[in-house]
Design a protein around this motif. Structure first.
Motif, short mmCIF file in Angstrom:
data_model
loop_
_atom_site.label_atom_id
_atom_site.label_comp_id
_atom_site.label_asym_id
_atom_site.label_seq_id
_atom_site.Cartn_x
_atom_site.Cartn_y
_atom_site.Cartn_z
N LEU A 2 19.64 13.26 -42.15
CA LEU A 2 18.75 14.41 -42.04
C LEU A 2 18.46 14.74 -40.58
CD1 LEU A 2 16.15 13.27 -44.74
CD2 LEU A 2 18.00 14.93 -45.07
N ILE A 3 18.09 15.97 -40.35
CA ILE A 3 17.58 16.38 -39.04
C ILE A 3 16.08 16.12 -39.05
CG2 ILE A 3 17.40 18.27 -37.38
CD1 ILE A 3 19.68 19.64 -38.93
N LEU A 4 15.62 15.23 -38.18
CA LEU A 4 14.25 14.74 -38.25
C LEU A 4 13.55 14.85 -36.89
CD1 LEU A 4 14.78 11.45 -40.32
CD2 LEU A 4 13.99 13.67 -41.17
N ALA B 260 19.12 6.94 -44.63
CA ALA B 260 20.22 6.89 -43.68
C ALA B 260 19.72 7.20 -42.27
CB ALA B 260 21.29 7.90 -44.10
N PRO B 261 20.42 6.71 -41.27
CA PRO B 261 20.04 7.07 -39.89
C PRO B 261 20.04 8.60 -39.73
CG PRO B 261 21.66 5.31 -39.88
CD PRO B 261 21.57 5.79 -41.31
N PRO B 262 19.14 9.12 -38.91
CA PRO B 262 19.06 10.58 -38.76
C PRO B 262 20.37 11.18 -38.27
CG PRO B 262 17.17 9.49 -37.74
CD PRO B 262 18.15 8.42 -38.09
N LEU B 263 20.67 12.36 -38.79
CA LEU B 263 21.80 13.13 -38.28
C LEU B 263 21.50 13.58 -36.85
CD1 LEU B 263 24.49 14.66 -38.79
CD2 LEU B 263 23.09 16.57 -39.63
N LEU B 264 20.28 14.10 -36.67
CA LEU B 264 19.76 14.47 -35.35
C LEU B 264 18.30 14.06 -35.30
CD1 LEU B 264 21.19 18.10 -34.95
CD2 LEU B 264 21.96 16.06 -33.71
N GLU B 265 17.85 13.65 -34.15
CA GLU B 265 16.45 13.27 -33.95
C GLU B 265 15.92 14.11 -32.79
OE1 GLU B 265 14.59 9.01 -34.47
OE2 GLU B 265 15.32 9.26 -32.41
N LEU B 266 15.02 15.07 -33.10
CA LEU B 266 14.59 16.05 -32.11
C LEU B 266 13.07 16.04 -31.97
CD1 LEU B 266 16.92 18.94 -33.33
CD2 LEU B 266 17.33 17.39 -31.41
N THR C 84 9.83 21.03 -33.04
CA THR C 84 9.93 21.65 -34.35
C THR C 84 10.91 22.82 -34.33
OG1 THR C 84 7.67 21.02 -34.89
CG2 THR C 84 8.60 22.82 -36.16
N THR C 85 10.85 23.62 -33.28
CA THR C 85 11.75 24.76 -33.15
C THR C 85 13.21 24.31 -33.11
OG1 THR C 85 10.06 26.02 -31.97
CG2 THR C 85 12.33 26.75 -31.73
N ALA C 86 13.49 23.23 -32.40
CA ALA C 86 14.86 22.71 -32.32
C ALA C 86 15.34 22.22 -33.68
CB ALA C 86 14.93 21.59 -31.29
N VAL C 87 14.45 21.56 -34.42
CA VAL C 87 14.81 21.09 -35.77
C VAL C 87 15.17 22.27 -36.66
CG1 VAL C 87 13.94 19.96 -37.85
CG2 VAL C 87 13.43 18.98 -35.61
N LYS C 88 14.35 23.32 -36.63
CA LYS C 88 14.62 24.50 -37.46
C LYS C 88 15.93 25.17 -37.06
CE LYS C 88 10.59 26.53 -36.79
NZ LYS C 88 9.47 27.51 -36.96
N SER C 89 16.17 25.30 -35.78
CA SER C 89 17.39 25.96 -35.31
C SER C 89 18.63 25.20 -35.73
CB SER C 89 17.35 26.10 -33.79
OG SER C 89 16.29 26.95 -33.39
N CYS D 148 16.86 19.56 -43.01
CA CYS D 148 15.76 19.12 -42.15
C CYS D 148 14.53 18.85 -43.00
CB CYS D 148 15.45 20.16 -41.08
SG CYS D 148 14.68 21.67 -41.70
N VAL D 149 13.59 18.13 -42.45
CA VAL D 149 12.30 17.86 -43.10
C VAL D 149 11.21 18.29 -42.13
CG1 VAL D 149 10.79 16.14 -44.14
CG2 VAL D 149 13.27 15.92 -44.38
N LEU D 150 10.41 19.30 -42.53
CA LEU D 150 9.35 19.82 -41.68
C LEU D 150 8.16 20.24 -42.53
CD1 LEU D 150 11.24 22.08 -39.10
CD2 LEU D 150 10.06 19.92 -38.61
N SER D 151 7.05 20.47 -41.85
CA SER D 151 5.86 20.96 -42.53
C SER D 151 6.09 22.34 -43.11
CB SER D 151 4.69 21.02 -41.54
OG SER D 151 3.64 21.81 -42.05
#
Length: 301
Positions: free
Chosen positions: A203-205, A224-230, A233-238, A247-250
């Motif tokens: 996941l993108i986390l 699983a280990p994160p796909l991306l760790e950012l 919040t804006t970077a995760v969404k993009s 991704c997992v976000l509020s």
């Protein structure tokens, strides 16, 4: 010289000394009582208490009014200096309060800082236009560190439990959402994603130390280990909107993206991703001044 006990047991309090000064100025116990907003019997009681404490008569009462005894004149001179010193103390304390109330530093985790705090600060500005507010934004761990280090007056965090070492109060709740770009296979599937499937998917986390990561780690026994760790919040969404992965976000952070279908919410079958929003501060009583007002606004919203 023997032990004489605490000074407060041997010296009349300020209310009694102010009364004695009023009697000396007005020549009447009744008028002095009226000026201070107390009854005449209460004033008489204060004078008697002073006289018993000091062991000398202070006021002589007659039909024509009240006059000070010789001891009363001396005590009044001393009382005037004490009251003047108390007035200086009060003025200094007021200056300290004014300085404190002129600035407020708030530390907030990213979701609250971006999507909730701006509205609260606009309302605070209307109530306290002379207070300058500084905002420190980071993850929940960052907020805790700023508060414990004395760099912030009030903090707001997201997570499952009250951060260790702080006092605080719950101000609301929040739901985390799994979202993908419209081209991702999960955007078109009808079946909900199970906890096991979610855990097995990179996941993108947000980074470790964030409230989002804390909730996800608690909801899944492993993942699983994160796909991306950012850290943004804006970077995760993009990244998710660009098709990198889920991704997992509020839910608060995804309102616009979900409404425009730049991102698509993925239904979950057997996992709950909810968290609590809290106002936090250094151990002790609830904040005062502008921090107290901001706390009240956050709780009301």
């Amino acid at each position: 010289m023997g032990e004489r006990g605490p000074l407060g047991h041997r010296v009349p309090d300020l209310a009694a000394l102010e009364l004695l000064l009023a009697v000396a100025r007005l020549g009447s116990l009744g008028r002095a009582a009226a000026e201070l907003g107390i009854s005449q019997p209460a004033a008489s009681g204060r004078v008697r208490t002073m006289e018993r404490m000091l062991g000398v008569p202070l006021v002589e009462r007659s039909p024509r009014g009240s006059t000070l005894t010789h001891a009363g004149v001396l005590v009044t001179d001393w009382a005037r200096r004490i009251v003047e010193a108390a007035e200086a103390f009060d003025a200094g304390a007021q200056a300290l309060r004014s300085h404190r109330d002129s600035r407020l530093t708030v530390a907030a985790s990213m979701t609250i800082a971006e999507y909730l705090l701006p509205g609260w600060l606009i309302a605070l500005r209307a109530a306290r236009p002379d207070t300058a507010v500084s905002l420190l934004a980071g993850n929940s761990q960052f907020v805790v560190e700023r508060l414990l280090g004395g760099d912030a007056d009030l903090g707001f965090v997201e997570g499952l439990a009250m951060p260790s070492g702080l006092s605080g109060v719950e101000i609301g709740g929040d739901r985390l959402v799994v979202a993908v770009g419209p081209a991702h296979p999960w955007a078109r599937r009808r079946a909900a994603v199970s906890a096991d499937e979610l855990a097995a998917t990179p996941l993108i986390l947000r980074e470790e130390g964030s409230g989002t990561r804390q909730v996800l780690d608690a909801a899944l026994s492993w993942h699983a280990p994160p796909l991306l760790e950012l850290a943004s919040t804006t970077a995760v969404k993009s990244a998710a909107a660009g098709g990198a992965g889920p991704c997992v976000l509020s839910e608060l952070a995804l309102t616009e993206e979900l409404a425009t279908r730049r991102l698509v919410e993925v239904p979950l079958a057997d996992v709950s991703l909810t968290r609590r929003l809290r106002a936090v501060w250094r151990p002790g009583p609830q904040p005062s001044g502008p921090a107290r007002d901001l706390l009240a606004l956050a709780r009301a919203c």
